[in-house]
Design a protein around this motif. Structure first.
Motif, PDB file in Angstrom:
ATOM      1  N   HIS A 164      -0.462  -3.765  -5.171  1.00 37.47           N
ATOM      2  CA  HIS A 164       0.904  -3.347  -4.873  1.00 37.47           C
ATOM      3  C   HIS A 164       1.862  -4.165  -5.723  1.00 37.47           C
ATOM      4  CE1 HIS A 164       1.588  -6.776  -1.786  1.00 37.47           C
ATOM      5  NE2 HIS A 164       0.818  -7.123  -2.772  1.00 37.47           N
ATOM      6  N   LYS A 176      13.756  -2.718   2.014  1.00 40.30           N
ATOM      7  CA  LYS A 176      14.808  -1.745   1.706  1.00 40.30           C
ATOM      8  C   LYS A 176      16.179  -2.210   2.182  1.00 40.30           C
ATOM      9  CE  LYS A 176      12.139   2.569   1.603  1.00 40.30           C
ATOM     10  NZ  LYS A 176      11.972   3.912   2.212  1.00 40.30           N
ATOM     11  N   SER A 214       3.537   0.556  -9.087  1.00 44.20           N
ATOM     12  CA  SER A 214       4.010   1.828  -8.530  1.00 44.20           C
ATOM     13  C   SER A 214       4.007   1.833  -7.007  1.00 44.20           C
ATOM     14  CB  SER A 214       3.133   2.980  -9.037  1.00 44.20           C
ATOM     15  OG  SER A 214       1.837   2.934  -8.459  1.00 44.20           O
ATOM     16  N   VAL A 215       3.540   0.741  -6.385  1.00 43.65           N
ATOM     17  CA  VAL A 215       3.408   0.700  -4.920  1.00 43.65           C
ATOM     18  C   VAL A 215       4.407  -0.297  -4.345  1.00 43.65           C
ATOM     19  CG1 VAL A 215       1.830   0.383  -2.987  1.00 43.65           C
ATOM     20  CG2 VAL A 215       0.950   1.214  -5.180  1.00 43.65           C
ATOM     21  N   TRP A 218       7.016  -1.382   1.079  1.00 45.61           N
ATOM     22  CA  TRP A 218       7.101  -0.622   2.339  1.00 45.61           C
ATOM     23  C   TRP A 218       6.018   0.465   2.427  1.00 45.61           C
ATOM     24  CZ3 TRP A 218      11.202  -1.129  -1.081  1.00 45.61           C
ATOM     25  CH2 TRP A 218      11.388  -0.081  -1.974  1.00 45.61           C
ATOM     26  N   GLU A 219       5.136   0.557   1.424  1.00 47.48           N
ATOM     27  CA  GLU A 219       4.020   1.478   1.478  1.00 47.48           C
ATOM     28  C   GLU A 219       2.713   0.702   1.631  1.00 47.48           C
ATOM     29  OE1 GLU A 219       3.903   4.144  -1.816  1.00 47.48           O
ATOM     30  OE2 GLU A 219       5.956   4.874  -1.507  1.00 47.48           O
ATOM     31  N   ASP A 220       1.655   1.407   2.058  1.00 44.40           N
ATOM     32  CA  ASP A 220       0.339   0.789   2.157  1.00 44.40           C
ATOM     33  C   ASP A 220      -0.138   0.349   0.774  1.00 44.40           C
ATOM     34  OD1 ASP A 220       0.210   1.243   4.871  1.00 44.40           O
ATOM     35  OD2 ASP A 220      -0.878   3.140   4.667  1.00 44.40           O
ATOM     36  N   HIS A 222      -2.474   0.109  -2.353  1.00 44.56           N
ATOM     37  CA  HIS A 222      -3.306   1.141  -2.973  1.00 44.56           C
ATOM     38  C   HIS A 222      -4.697   0.577  -3.236  1.00 44.56           C
ATOM     39  CE1 HIS A 222      -4.783   4.339  -5.473  1.00 44.56           C
ATOM     40  NE2 HIS A 222      -4.960   3.494  -6.470  1.00 44.56           N
ATOM     41  N   THR A 261      -7.192   2.869   2.410  1.00 43.91           N
ATOM     42  CA  THR A 261      -6.103   3.722   1.982  1.00 43.91           C
ATOM     43  C   THR A 261      -6.616   4.878   1.137  1.00 43.91           C
ATOM     44  OG1 THR A 261      -5.783   2.314   0.044  1.00 43.91           O
ATOM     45  CG2 THR A 261      -4.455   1.826   1.979  1.00 43.91           C
ATOM     46  N   ARG A 264      -5.057   6.887  -4.822  1.00 46.74           N
ATOM     47  CA  ARG A 264      -3.778   7.308  -5.395  1.00 46.74           C
ATOM     48  C   ARG A 264      -3.839   7.059  -6.881  1.00 46.74           C
ATOM     49  NH1 ARG A 264       2.056   4.925  -3.596  1.00 46.74           N
ATOM     50  NH2 ARG A 264       3.097   5.082  -5.598  1.00 46.74           N
ATOM     51  N   THR A 284       1.610  -5.168   2.702  1.00 46.48           N
ATOM     52  CA  THR A 284       2.346  -4.552   3.789  1.00 46.48           C
ATOM     53  C   THR A 284       1.530  -4.545   5.064  1.00 46.48           C
ATOM     54  OG1 THR A 284       1.462  -2.411   3.145  1.00 46.48           O
ATOM     55  CG2 THR A 284       3.581  -3.030   2.216  1.00 46.48           C
TER      56      THR A 284
END
Length: 297
Positions: A164, A176, A214-215, A218-220, A222, A261, A264, A284
Motif C-alpha cells: 500500500h 481523508k 495505487s493503494v 483507507w483501502e485494504d 493489496h 484481499t 488487484r 489499514t
C-alpha cells in the motif's frame, strides 16, 4: 514509550496488550490452536527481533526476522550480526512493515551481506522434531521492500505479500479528514523518491511501486498474486531449495489471521539522509497511534 518512537504502521490494536506484559514466544513450535496463531500475529506487531535458527548438521540454519521495522532495527541487526558469519545466509521474514527509511537502511545492509530472503514463520522444533518453516506468514508494507533486498528471493504459495502507499503515520487513522501542509507533502514525496531509487537498486520493477502507490491508507492492502510477484521481480526463484536447502517447509501452515484481499492487478505500461522526519507505511484495518519522528541512521 520507546516502542512508539519510530512506528510507521497502523497495526496498534495490539500495543496495549504488549505493554501490559504479554510475553510472546520467540518461536512457535506448532500451530495446532488459534491461540498460537494469535500469538504469532502479536509478535509481528512488536518491534522486529532477529534470532538464529540452527539446524545442523543437516543445514546451515537461517535468520528469523519477526516484527515491525523501527528506528532501532538497523542497530539491533548490527548487534545481532556481531560475531556471526552471516554472508549468504537466508532471512525468513514475518512482518507488518515499519519505518520507510529504516527499512531502506536495513535492506541495503542485507544486500551488502549477500543475504537471501523468503517469507515464513520459523518453527524451532524440539527434541524429536527438526526446525522447519511454516509458509502461511505475512510480509506487508515495508517488509516487502526488505524481501526485495535478498540476492535470491522465494515466496511460498501460502504466504501473504501485501502492499500500500506510504503516509504520514500520525494521520493514518482518518487520512481523508486529516490536515496536511507543504512540509508534509515534501516529506512524503522525498521518501517516495528514496524508495524508488532503492527499488531499482535492488533489482525491483517499477510495477512494484505502481501497485503499492495505487493503494491509499483507507483501502485494504493489496495482496500480490503469483503473477504480480513475478512481474514486480519480488520472486527470483520457484525453488525453496535455492534459499533454504534441506529445510522442511511442509509444516502446518499458520491459520488465516486476516482476510485475503482480492487481487488487484493495476499496472501502468540512497543513502538515508539526516532528516529527522519520515513518511511511514501504514497498513489499514486497525487503530493508529501518534507517530514520532524517526531518526535516520
Amino acid at each position: 514509550m520507546r516502542l512508539l518512537n519510530s512506528l510507521h504502521l497502523r497495526g496498534w490494536l495490539l500495543v496495549g496488550t504488549a505493554v501490559c506484559g504479554v510475553a510472546l514466544a520467540g518461536a512457535v513450535a506448532t500451530f495446532g490452536s488459534s491461540a498460537r496463531a494469535g500469538a504469532a500475529l502479536e509478535e509481528r506487531k512488536l518491534p522486529m527481533k532477529f534470532s538464529w535458527v540452527a539446524c545442523e548438521p543437516n543445514c546451515r540454519g537461517w535468520i528469523s526476522a519477526v516484527g515491525i521495522i523501527t528506528a532501532d532495527t538497523p542497530k539491533d541487526f548490527e548487534e545481532f550480526s556481531r560475531g556471526r558469519q552471516l554472508g549468504g545466509a537466508t532471512v525468513v521474514l514475518d512482518s507488518s512493515g515499519g519505518s520507510v527509511n529504516d527499512a531502506i537502511t536495513l535492506g541495503r545492509r542485507f544486500r551488502n551481506l549477500g543475504l537471501l530472503t523468503t517469507v515464513g514463520v520459523s518453527l524451532r522444533g524440539g527434541p524429536s522434531t527438526r526446525p522447519a518453516v511454516a509458509p502461511g506468514a505475512y510480509c506487508e508494507s515495508m517488509c516487502v521492500f526488505l524481501l526485495l533486498a535478498g540476492k535470491k528471493r522465494y515466496v511460498p504459495e501460502a504466504a501473504h505479500v501485501r502492499v500500500h502507499q506510504i503516509w504520514m503515520g500520525d494521520r493514518a487513522d482518518d487520512a481523508k479528514a486529516a490536515s496536511y501542509n507543504a512540509q508534509d507533502l515534501m516529506i512524503v514525496e522525498r521518501d517516495i523518491g528514496r524508495l524508488a531509487k532503492y527499488t531499482f537498486d535492488m533489482g525491483g520493477a517499477g510495477d512494484l511501486l505502481s501497485l503499492a502507490l495505487s493503494v491509499p491508507p483507507w483501502e485494504d492492502l493489496h495482496e500480490l498474486d503469483a503473477g504480480e510477484l513475478k512481474l514486480t521481480n519480488l520472486v527470483t526463484t520457484d525453488l525453496v531449495a535455492d534459499v533454504l536447502p534441506h529445510v522442511d517447509i511442509s509444516a502446518p501452515a499458520m491459520a488465516e489471521l486476516a482476510r485475503k484481499t482480492q487481487a488487484r492487478f493495476g499496472v501502468e505500461p540512497e543513502q538515508a539522509s539526516k532528516s529527522t522526519k519520515t513518511a511511514e507505511a501504514v497498513p489499514t484495518g486497525s487503530v493508529a497511534t501518534p507517530a514520532a519522528t524517526a531518526q535516520q541512521k
